[in-house]
Design a protein around this motif. Structure first.
Motif, PDB file in Angstrom:
ATOM      1  N   ILE A 182       4.067   8.126 -15.735  1.00  0.00           N
ATOM      2  CA  ILE A 182       4.010   6.996 -15.231  1.00  0.00           C
ATOM      3  C   ILE A 182       3.043   6.394 -14.261  1.00  0.00           C
ATOM      4  CG2 ILE A 182       5.114   5.791 -13.194  1.00  0.00           C
ATOM      5  CD1 ILE A 182       7.926   7.620 -14.031  1.00  0.00           C
ATOM      6  N   ARG A 183       2.142   7.001 -13.604  1.00  0.00           N
ATOM      7  CA  ARG A 183       1.229   7.028 -12.911  1.00  0.00           C
ATOM      8  C   ARG A 183       0.918   6.070 -12.260  1.00  0.00           C
ATOM      9  NH1 ARG A 183      -3.435   6.185 -17.624  1.00  0.00           N
ATOM     10  NH2 ARG A 183      -3.056   8.438 -18.462  1.00  0.00           N
ATOM     11  N   PRO A 184       1.713   6.416 -11.062  1.00  0.00           N
ATOM     12  CA  PRO A 184       2.013   5.307 -10.038  1.00  0.00           C
ATOM     13  C   PRO A 184       0.447   5.286  -9.068  1.00  0.00           C
ATOM     14  CG  PRO A 184       3.390   7.889  -9.284  1.00  0.00           C
ATOM     15  CD  PRO A 184       2.229   8.234 -10.695  1.00  0.00           C
ATOM     16  N   LYS A 185       0.434   4.455  -8.571  1.00  0.00           N
ATOM     17  CA  LYS A 185      -0.275   3.529  -8.168  1.00  0.00           C
ATOM     18  C   LYS A 185      -0.975   3.528  -6.759  1.00  0.00           C
ATOM     19  CE  LYS A 185      -0.151   0.166 -11.163  1.00  0.00           C
ATOM     20  NZ  LYS A 185       1.011   0.968 -12.327  1.00  0.00           N
ATOM     21  N   PRO A 186      -2.163   3.124  -6.076  1.00  0.00           N
ATOM     22  CA  PRO A 186      -1.679   3.342  -4.575  1.00  0.00           C
ATOM     23  C   PRO A 186      -1.477   2.438  -3.934  1.00  0.00           C
ATOM     24  CG  PRO A 186      -4.158   2.938  -6.136  1.00  0.00           C
ATOM     25  CD  PRO A 186      -3.306   3.369  -7.363  1.00  0.00           C
ATOM     26  N   GLU A 187      -0.683   1.184  -4.459  1.00  0.00           N
ATOM     27  CA  GLU A 187      -0.031  -0.323  -3.672  1.00  0.00           C
ATOM     28  C   GLU A 187       1.703   0.464  -3.457  1.00  0.00           C
ATOM     29  OE1 GLU A 187      -1.399  -1.604  -7.678  1.00  0.00           O
ATOM     30  OE2 GLU A 187      -2.394  -0.145  -6.278  1.00  0.00           O
ATOM     31  N   ASP A 188       1.714   2.265  -4.859  1.00  0.00           N
ATOM     32  CA  ASP A 188       3.356   2.269  -4.198  1.00  0.00           C
ATOM     33  C   ASP A 188       3.604   3.354  -3.402  1.00  0.00           C
ATOM     34  OD1 ASP A 188       3.537   0.332  -6.806  1.00  0.00           O
ATOM     35  OD2 ASP A 188       2.853   2.422  -8.109  1.00  0.00           O
ATOM     36  N   VAL A 189       4.570   3.964  -3.010  1.00  0.00           N
ATOM     37  CA  VAL A 189       5.186   4.920  -2.225  1.00  0.00           C
ATOM     38  C   VAL A 189       5.963   6.343  -3.189  1.00  0.00           C
ATOM     39  CG1 VAL A 189       5.790   5.554  -0.371  1.00  0.00           C
ATOM     40  CG2 VAL A 189       4.362   4.154   0.116  1.00  0.00           C
ATOM     41  N   VAL A 190       5.157   7.161  -3.129  1.00  0.00           N
ATOM     42  CA  VAL A 190       6.259   8.044  -3.379  1.00  0.00           C
ATOM     43  C   VAL A 190       7.127   9.378  -2.542  1.00  0.00           C
ATOM     44  CG1 VAL A 190       6.107  10.612  -4.795  1.00  0.00           C
ATOM     45  CG2 VAL A 190       4.856   8.774  -5.389  1.00  0.00           C
ATOM     46  N   ILE A 191       8.349   9.267  -2.778  1.00  0.00           N
ATOM     47  CA  ILE A 191       9.207   9.517  -1.916  1.00  0.00           C
ATOM     48  C   ILE A 191       9.557  11.274  -2.044  1.00  0.00           C
ATOM     49  CG2 ILE A 191      11.041   9.978  -0.251  1.00  0.00           C
ATOM     50  CD1 ILE A 191      10.774   7.020  -0.159  1.00  0.00           C
ATOM     51  N   ALA A 192       9.162  12.491  -1.893  1.00  0.00           N
ATOM     52  CA  ALA A 192       9.374  13.592  -2.982  1.00  0.00           C
ATOM     53  C   ALA A 192      10.813  14.949  -2.164  1.00  0.00           C
ATOM     54  CB  ALA A 192       7.905  14.877  -2.669  1.00  0.00           C
TER      55      ALA A 192
END
Length: 294
Positions: A182-192
């Motif tokens: 998927i490779r999330p981008k710097p403008e995204d957010v990840v919630i783990a």
């Protein structure tokens, strides 16, 4: 003199591996790790007596390993203890003591009330608001969870859908490889989401994400674990209480709190419009037997 800054984000095992210890110091570490259930809750004097050494030797060892204080070292030990003692160990003890015959619904509810109260104690309003703002500004939100944590994660996804925030759930085994694709981008957010032992796949996925500069928000049960240290923001909830497995009562509450704070980051006009749109969709699809007018 050893550079202590190199040790700040290391586990105890990593610190021991990279520090030249005397045989006596190695023996102290061995005794602590072999009886972690006791050692994790000793004060400095008790730990020294337990190991049969002076308090000053314990202090020097802790400093040599790069800890800033005894309390920091103790938190690390308690984190290791939590990781090693699973809810199934607790359940086995519960059965062996015939606890099921004397179980009290009140006791379970009381524990979860403590878990709920701890949310306010362990999380500032400023941190929750910062998380809400980060989610609002994100181009897309990726939600990472496995096993029991998928339930509160799906609830969060439901609230994001209500607010029309783009998101993607990344669940189950193979999660870390999915994230690499998927490779999330710097403008995204990840919630783990991850608790107690911290699932290896969750941590490895966040390590990969961290390299790409994507902000990470962790929802976990302590501020002392490696996932928290890797995160830009961390929300802390307790999952203690249920004898058979972890209790996610407080996790669900945290998700609801976050959703409400997130809604507050939108203009009222947008919310009224969005909720009207949702109600129209319900009506068109005939989802309810009797849809209230208000």
């Amino acid at each position: 003199r050893e550079d202590k800054t190199l040790n700040q984000n290391m586990t105890l095992a990593e610190r021991v591996e990279q520090t030249k210890l005397t045989r006596t110091e190695e023996k102290i570490v061995e005794m602590v790790m072999n009886d972690i259930s006791k050692a994790a809750f000793f004060n400095g004097a008790q730990l020294a007596a337990f190991c049969g050494v002076s308090a000053s030797l314990v202090t020097r060892l802790i400093q040599k390993l790069g800890y800033q204080s005894f309390n920091e070292f103790k938190l690390e030990l308690q984190e290791i203890y939590r990781q090693e003692v699973t809810p199934y160990d607790i359940f086995q003890k519960y059965l062996s003591e015939e606890g099921s015959k004397n179980s009290s619904i009140h006791a379970f509810i009381a524990q979860d009330i403590e878990n709920l109260a701890a949310i306010e104690q362990n999380n500032s309003a400023e941190t929750i608001d910062a998380v809400a703002n980060a989610v609002h500004k994100a181009k897309k939100v990726y939600i990472l969870a496995m096993f029991a944590s998928e339930s509160p994660a799906r609830t969060l996804a439901h609230y994001l859908d209500r607010l029309n925030i783009p998101y993607q759930c990344v669940f189950d085994l193979g999660l870390s490889k999915k994230i690499e694709y998927i490779r999330p981008k710097p403008e995204d957010v990840v919630i783990a989401f991850s608790f107690q032992g911290i699932l290896k796949e969750i941590y490895e996925a966040c390590e990969y994400i961290h390299q790409g500069k994507t902000p990470i928000i962790s929802i976990t049960d302590t501020k002392a674990n490696r996932l928290t240290r890797l995160s830009d923001y961390s929300l802390t909830v307790s999952v203690s209480g249920s004898v058979f497995d972890y209790s996610h009562v407080a996790t669900m509450a945290m998700v609801t709190i976050l959703a409400n704070r997130l809604a507050d980051t939108f203009e009222p006009e947008y919310l009224f419009s969005r909720f009207a749109q949702i109600r129209n969709e319900w009506k068109e699809k005939g989802l309810f037997l009797n849809l209230p007018k208000n």
